[in-house]
Design a protein around this motif. Structure first.
Motif, PDB file in Angstrom:
ATOM      1  N   UNK A   1      64.290  43.024  49.841  1.00  0.00           N
ATOM      2  CA  UNK A   1      63.243  42.735  50.815  1.00  0.00           C
ATOM      3  C   UNK A   1      63.787  42.083  52.074  1.00  0.00           C
ATOM      4  N   UNK A   2      65.065  41.753  52.058  1.00  0.00           N
ATOM      5  CA  UNK A   2      65.616  41.179  53.258  1.00  0.00           C
ATOM      6  C   UNK A   2      65.989  42.281  54.218  1.00  0.00           C
ATOM      7  N   UNK A   3      65.552  42.142  55.452  1.00  0.00           N
ATOM      8  CA  UNK A   3      65.811  43.253  56.358  1.00  0.00           C
ATOM      9  C   UNK A   3      67.248  43.270  56.853  1.00  0.00           C
ATOM     10  N   UNK A   4      67.966  42.158  56.717  1.00  0.00           N
ATOM     11  CA  UNK A   4      69.376  42.120  57.123  1.00  0.00           C
ATOM     12  C   UNK A   4      70.244  42.693  56.003  1.00  0.00           C
TER      13      UNK A   4
ATOM     14  N   UNK B   1      78.484  19.726  72.449  1.00  0.00           N
ATOM     15  CA  UNK B   1      77.384  19.503  71.507  1.00  0.00           C
ATOM     16  C   UNK B   1      76.328  20.567  71.640  1.00  0.00           C
ATOM     17  N   UNK B   2      75.664  20.771  70.543  1.00  0.00           N
ATOM     18  CA  UNK B   2      74.674  21.826  70.535  1.00  0.00           C
ATOM     19  C   UNK B   2      73.483  21.419  69.683  1.00  0.00           C
ATOM     20  N   UNK B   3      72.341  21.939  70.036  1.00  0.00           N
ATOM     21  CA  UNK B   3      71.131  21.711  69.253  1.00  0.00           C
ATOM     22  C   UNK B   3      70.309  22.980  69.305  1.00  0.00           C
ATOM     23  N   UNK B   4      69.714  23.312  68.196  1.00  0.00           N
ATOM     24  CA  UNK B   4      68.917  24.529  68.176  1.00  0.00           C
ATOM     25  C   UNK B   4      67.700  24.379  67.292  1.00  0.00           C
ATOM     26  N   UNK B   5      66.623  25.047  67.667  1.00  0.00           N
ATOM     27  CA  UNK B   5      65.454  25.088  66.788  1.00  0.00           C
ATOM     28  C   UNK B   5      65.089  26.555  66.556  1.00  0.00           C
ATOM     29  N   UNK B   6      64.640  26.809  65.349  1.00  0.00           N
ATOM     30  CA  UNK B   6      64.253  28.175  65.037  1.00  0.00           C
ATOM     31  C   UNK B   6      63.000  28.167  64.184  1.00  0.00           C
ATOM     32  N   UNK B   7      62.213  29.189  64.371  1.00  0.00           N
ATOM     33  CA  UNK B   7      61.028  29.371  63.547  1.00  0.00           C
ATOM     34  C   UNK B   7      61.095  30.780  62.973  1.00  0.00           C
ATOM     35  N   UNK B   8      60.986  30.838  61.653  1.00  0.00           N
ATOM     36  CA  UNK B   8      61.046  32.152  61.012  1.00  0.00           C
ATOM     37  C   UNK B   8      59.778  32.361  60.196  1.00  0.00           C
ATOM     38  N   UNK B   9      59.356  33.557  60.155  1.00  0.00           N
ATOM     39  CA  UNK B   9      58.102  33.860  59.482  1.00  0.00           C
ATOM     40  C   UNK B   9      58.269  35.114  58.629  1.00  0.00           C
TER      41      UNK B   9
ATOM     42  N   UNK C   1      67.592  33.704  70.591  1.00  0.00           N
ATOM     43  CA  UNK C   1      67.800  34.791  69.641  1.00  0.00           C
ATOM     44  C   UNK C   1      66.454  35.134  69.044  1.00  0.00           C
ATOM     45  N   UNK C   2      66.238  36.386  68.769  1.00  0.00           N
ATOM     46  CA  UNK C   2      65.035  36.771  68.036  1.00  0.00           C
ATOM     47  C   UNK C   2      65.341  37.957  67.144  1.00  0.00           C
ATOM     48  N   UNK C   3      64.481  38.147  66.205  1.00  0.00           N
ATOM     49  CA  UNK C   3      64.722  39.214  65.250  1.00  0.00           C
ATOM     50  C   UNK C   3      63.427  39.600  64.582  1.00  0.00           C
ATOM     51  N   UNK C   4      63.271  40.864  64.307  1.00  0.00           N
ATOM     52  CA  UNK C   4      62.111  41.337  63.591  1.00  0.00           C
ATOM     53  C   UNK C   4      62.544  42.415  62.604  1.00  0.00           C
ATOM     54  N   UNK C   5      62.049  42.339  61.407  1.00  0.00           N
ATOM     55  CA  UNK C   5      62.502  43.299  60.405  1.00  0.00           C
ATOM     56  C   UNK C   5      61.380  43.755  59.516  1.00  0.00           C
ATOM     57  N   UNK C   6      61.566  44.934  58.959  1.00  0.00           N
ATOM     58  CA  UNK C   6      60.555  45.505  58.094  1.00  0.00           C
ATOM     59  C   UNK C   6      61.265  46.098  56.877  1.00  0.00           C
TER      60      UNK C   6
ATOM     61  N   UNK D   1      52.369  45.116  48.542  1.00  0.00           N
ATOM     62  CA  UNK D   1      53.406  45.246  47.532  1.00  0.00           C
ATOM     63  C   UNK D   1      54.621  45.984  48.097  1.00  0.00           C
ATOM     64  N   UNK D   2      54.356  46.839  49.046  1.00  0.00           N
ATOM     65  CA  UNK D   2      55.426  47.722  49.510  1.00  0.00           C
ATOM     66  C   UNK D   2      56.040  47.341  50.841  1.00  0.00           C
ATOM     67  N   UNK D   3      55.323  46.576  51.607  1.00  0.00           N
ATOM     68  CA  UNK D   3      55.795  46.274  52.952  1.00  0.00           C
ATOM     69  C   UNK D   3      56.006  44.784  53.139  1.00  0.00           C
ATOM     70  N   UNK D   4      57.145  44.432  53.681  1.00  0.00           N
ATOM     71  CA  UNK D   4      57.423  43.029  54.004  1.00  0.00           C
ATOM     72  C   UNK D   4      57.886  42.964  55.454  1.00  0.00           C
ATOM     73  N   UNK D   5      57.277  42.068  56.194  1.00  0.00           N
ATOM     74  CA  UNK D   5      57.641  41.915  57.598  1.00  0.00           C
ATOM     75  C   UNK D   5      58.305  40.550  57.775  1.00  0.00           C
TER      76      UNK D   5
END
Lengths: 162, 783
Positions: free
Chosen positions: B113-116, B471-479, B529-534, B485-489
């Motif tokens: 189910x992982x799109x990567x 130095x670096x700082x980052x925030x990310x939101x993943x959903x 960065x952004x990403x979308x997967x199915x 049953x068959x589709x995961x986004x």
């Protein structure tokens, strides 16, 4: 729709493959021809010597830089397919002569004859005589694509009184 | 690891239930103390003295019930309604054979189910394919290559992207020691790894900058069983490099407290190569060093090295979660055979006396890492906190010389430090937090915060990069949204801030070279960065995935500030302060078919770089060598991995796996540097399933062939590499030695003693072939 996009991508891939120039291996590298001095010539310390070197670039990118260095060959090493000469017996360097130069070549030219006069000092900074004997000249050349070629010249370097 | 958390969610009919079951050992006896995780580590428990367990849970779709126990193969069962009352029979990990692991890695259902594109590796895979260093071991996986630097040191390349483009992390904490040069490998003891994951493709979303090409993330080891103490000892011997290695491990647990410790030492001599004709080093060497005739003989001089490592983990497990402290020390010393070594004939003669000594030039790396992790559960939600400190000291030793006579005092000082040419001291502090939140059954949200502070201090006679602070700082939101049953986004967005401060460096010798090496530099970088997967799972057998996204990478200190002769490469390397962060747009596909007796997987990818960063030769010559400068261009990299597994006639397993990447500089329609060529691996093994003697169990023989195509598509001054085929064989079995369970592997690598070059290896550039035939023995006892 899915199928068509895959086909499209495949076509794109082939298209890209076709576009890429497969450069001719030999023509990509610039060429060096030493006109003077000639291999196995003898030159002398404290004598002004004219160096005449021809550079050719067939890649179309134009000539880049020229680097020249001189180092001893008392241990009789080789650098590839250059002409070797009758050599003095192997010896340990004591005060060998060593130097390097860099010159810019006209970048808009694809062929150029470089001419310079170099006089090699007989003594080093500490007033000791430089070792005489077999020496190597290395001539490197680049073109504007970054390709580099080089050639080696076997020379005997002697003191005038020797 | 954190990534996998996003896999869990609650479905529409979610309520609190209880699941019960029993864990058994290989002989069917109850196995107390096994760790049972529900829904990919969302909540867990331990089996009791009778092997029974009871677990309160909320529904979880597409998740796994994971049972782990030290010395046993981790069991993963897809969650379904029929799980209750389940009896799970555990298999000792020594029984694990190569192909089972491979099956798991290439086609593991867990990744469905992982799109990567993710591969997960267990310690058994490492054991079975144990090579000189972690990356060399992992390079068996399609799409993963290793840029070898001798026999015990290597850098990762994933899908043609390497150097600064692959992040190496310890349970999510990025390690930065390997980043400074093309001949600095990963500071890690591969024996200390129980499992790790490899993400192929841009992963900036979760890991930030540096992960633009992929990630190698070492996952935490399993928690040992209550009241029991385990120990194991393994020995490695290899004929080619006269390699001798030993590693020992102890672990145990009392009540809620557990510990694990590993100690490893490897020692190896010069690489033995097949007969090699006299050859001339390639031309792009400095005018002073010149190009020389080389006559190698049987060995590549000064490629000996050694490696020592120590690691200690201690932790606590509680119903609220767990918390552990991880300390590791890794040191390595590797000799180099390079232009300098060739010039000094007396040095070469010295080498002939011994194939085990390490003379100048050599590299020494010491790496200390202290990490602390806490996982805290709040019902269905979870908080993960990670704190890390890394201290990395990398030193290069090389015969030093003073060209002008102006630096005699410094020369004397650094000669006393064994000709210390370069020293880089890197201190890195990291703090990460992840909060995983589930809402309305179908949604999982992950909030991620990453911060890192990096300080580099230089020393040594020569110069290559300046002192710097980053130095670096980052925030990310993943959903993640489970549509049905068959589709995961899945989708996510990330914002990062980087700041660089570089100190001014002046030339200590004003008579030779540029007066300023590095000017003072201070700059902010922002990255998104952004990403979308199915994922589409039409049936249990088919899986389809697509992932589209954008990743970025802030230039490294080396790419920005390099200024100096890179000795081992024989060229003058120059950074550029004006470089912009790399931006990559990527598309990943995956299609998989799993049948009980065979499976096929295909994973094509497309990567477009708006400003691909690479080291390009310039027309400029200096007396130290040709100048190479970091430049940027638009680039396209695409390719695919393919794998096929076939189990037939009960005893046979066939694995065929291939990988190809095509890379092009789209600005001038020319190649990109150091792209691994097409390679295809075929492995056939025969498992004596029925044979079970009193002393010998599960004998297995395997024959493997690896075909690598030629790489003729190269940049200026990069050598073209011819195709080659290698043949390897292995024999493994479980047996009793001194009344203890042991596992033995006997291997022959490069049976035909083939003379070949690895296109992306460090010594390729010097026309030095790879190692010849090698007989290897690996022996492991469990107590």
């Amino acid at each position: 729709m899915k199928k068509s996009s895959i086909i499209l991508l495949t076509i794109l891939m082939f298209f890209l493959h076709a576009c890429v120039k497969e450069s001719d291996e030999k023509e990509a590298f610039p060429e060096v021809t030493i006109l003077s001095p000639l291999p196995c010539d003898t030159i002398y310390f404290s004598e002004a010597v004219t160096y005449k070197i021809k550079f050719t670039d067939k890649s179309g990118s134009g000539l880049g830089n020229l680097a020249m260095d001189i180092h001893n060959n008392f241990n009789q090493h080789s650098h590839g397919s250059h002409q070797t000469c009758d050599m003095d017996p192997v010896k340990e360097p004591v005060t060998p002569y060593e130097n390097a130069w860099v010159f810019n070549l006209p970048s808009d030219k694809s062929e150029y004859i470089f001419e310079t006069v170099i006089e090699i000092p007989a003594k080093n900074n500490d007033n000791n005589s430089h070792d005489y004997g077999d020496y190597h000249y290395h001539i490197y050349v680049t073109n504007n694509d970054g390709y580099q070629s080089f050639t080696t010249l076997d020379i005997k370097l002697l003191h005038k009184e020797d | 690891m954190l990534f996998f958390l996003s896999l869990c969610f609650v479905n529409a009919f979610s309520q609190s239930h209880e699941i019960t079951g029993k864990i058994l050992d290989e002989n069917g006896r109850p196995l107390p103390g096994a760790t049972i995780w529900w829904c990919d580590h969302h909540n867990g428990t331990i089996s009791d003295l009778n092997g029974d367990f009871a677990l309160k849970y909320t529904s979880c779709r597409h998740g796994f019930l994971t049972v782990s126990y030290l010395g046993y193969q981790t069991h993963e069962i897809p969650i379904s309604d029929e799980l209750n009352g389940l009896k799970i029979k555990m298999e000792p990990s020594e029984y694990l054979i190569d192909e089972v692991v491979i099956t798991d890695n290439f086609n593991g259902q867990m990744r469905r189910i992982q799109s990567m594109s993710v591969d997960r590796i267990q310690s058994d895979f490492i054991q079975q394919n144990l090579s000189g260093s972690l990356m060399q071991t992992l390079s068996r996986l399609p799409g993963v290559s290793s840029s070898d630097i001798g026999s015990g040191n290597a850098k990762p390349i994933i899908r043609g992207l390497g150097y600064y483009r692959v992040a190496f992390a310890m349970n999510g904490i990025k390690q930065s020691g390997q980043f400074w040069s093309a001949h600095t490998g990963l500071s890690v003891d591969q024996h200390n790894i129980e499992q790790l994951e490899i993400i192929k493709g841009p992963s900036s979303l979760r890991y930030g900058s540096d992960a633009i090409g992929g990630v190698i993330n070492v996952l935490p080891p399993a928690i040992p069983q209550e009241g029991v103490y385990n120990a194991s000892v393994s020995l490695t011997a290899k004929s080619n490099t006269q390699w001798l290695g030993a590693s020992a491990n102890v672990s145990g647990r009392k009540n809620d407290f557990y510990f694990r410790s590993q100690i490893t030492h490897n020692n190896y001599g010069d690489i033995k190569i097949p007969y090699t004709d006299v050859f001339y080093l390639p031309a792009p060497v400095s005018a002073i060093e010149a190009t020389h005739k080389v006559e190698l003989g049987q060995h590549v001089p000064n490629t000996a090295g050694n490696e020592s490592a120590f690691a200690f983990t201690t932790g606590i497990v509680k119903p609220w979660g767990n918390s552990y402290l991880d300390f590791s020390y890794h040191t390595s010393k590797n000799g180099f055979f390079d232009w300098i070594g060739l010039k000094h004939e007396e040095r070469r003669e010295k080498h002939l006396n011994s194939t085990r000594d390490i003379l100048l030039p050599y590299q020494k790396i010491e790496n200390y890492a202290v990490n602390h992790f806490t996982n805290r559960f709040f019902g269905e939600n979870k908080l993960e906190l990670a704190l890390g400190f890394q201290h990395n000291v990398s030193s290069e030793h090389c015969p030093l010389s003073d060209r002008t006579g102006n630096r005699q005092e410094e020369l004397a000082h650094y000669r006393e430090l064994d000709d210390l040419e370069l020293l880089l001291k890197l201190n890195t502090f990291s703090a990460n937090a992840l909060y995983s939140y589930r809402e309305r059954d179908r949604h999982t949200f992950d909030f991620v915060v990453n911060t890192q502070y990096e300080q580099n201090t230089i020393d040594g006679y020569n110069h290559i990069i300046p002192n710097y602070i980053r130095h670096s700082a980052g925030i990310a939101l993943m959903h993640r949204y489970d549509i049905s049953e068959r589709w995961v986004l899945s989708r996510g967005y990330r914002l990062d801030y980087h700041h660089f401060d570089m100190a001014e460096t002046l030339n200590p010798d004003p008579q030779y070279g540029d007066s300023i090496f590095n000017q003072e530099f201070s700059k902010d970088y922002w990255g998104t960065a952004f990403s979308g997967g199915l994922s589409y799972l039409p049936s249990d057998r088919w899986t389809f995935k697509i992932n589209v996204g954008k990743s970025y990478r802030v230039p490294s200190a080396y790419e920005l500030g390099a200024h100096g002769l890179h000795r081992h490469e024989g060229r003058f390397e120059k950074g550029d302060l004006k470089l912009k962060p790399e931006q990559a747009y990527q598309m990943d596909f995956g299609a998989e078919y799993n049948h009980p007796s065979f499976s096929v997987a295909l994973s094509p990818f497309f990567n477009y770089f708006a400003n691909y960063l690479f080291l390009n030769p310039t027309p400029y010559l200096r007396s130290e060598g040709q100048v190479y400068e970091y430049q940027q261009t638009t680039a396209l990299l695409y390719g695919s991995e393919v794998s096929l597994l076939y189990h037939f006639l009960d005893n046979f397993d066939l694995t065929v796996a291939g990988a190809y990447v095509y890379a092009v500089n789209t600005e001038i329609m020319s190649p990109l540097p150091f792209i691994p060529p097409l390679s295809v691996l075929a492995d056939l093994s025969y498992n004596f399933n029925n044979y079970s003697g009193s002393r010998l169990k599960n004998p297995k023989i395997g024959l493997e062939s690896v075909h690598t195509a030629a790489q003729n598509y190269t940049v200026p001054n990069e050598l073209k590499t011819p195709a080659y085929t290698l043949l390897h064989a292995s024999l493994s079995a479980d047996l009793k030695i001194l009344d203890q369970n042991a596992h033995i592997i006997f291997r022959v690598r490069n049976i035909t003693d083939a003379h070949y070059y690895n296109h992306v290896s460090f010594y390729r550039r010097m026309r030095i072939p790879e190692a010849g035939r090698d007989y290897q023995i690996f022996l492991k006892w469990n107590f």
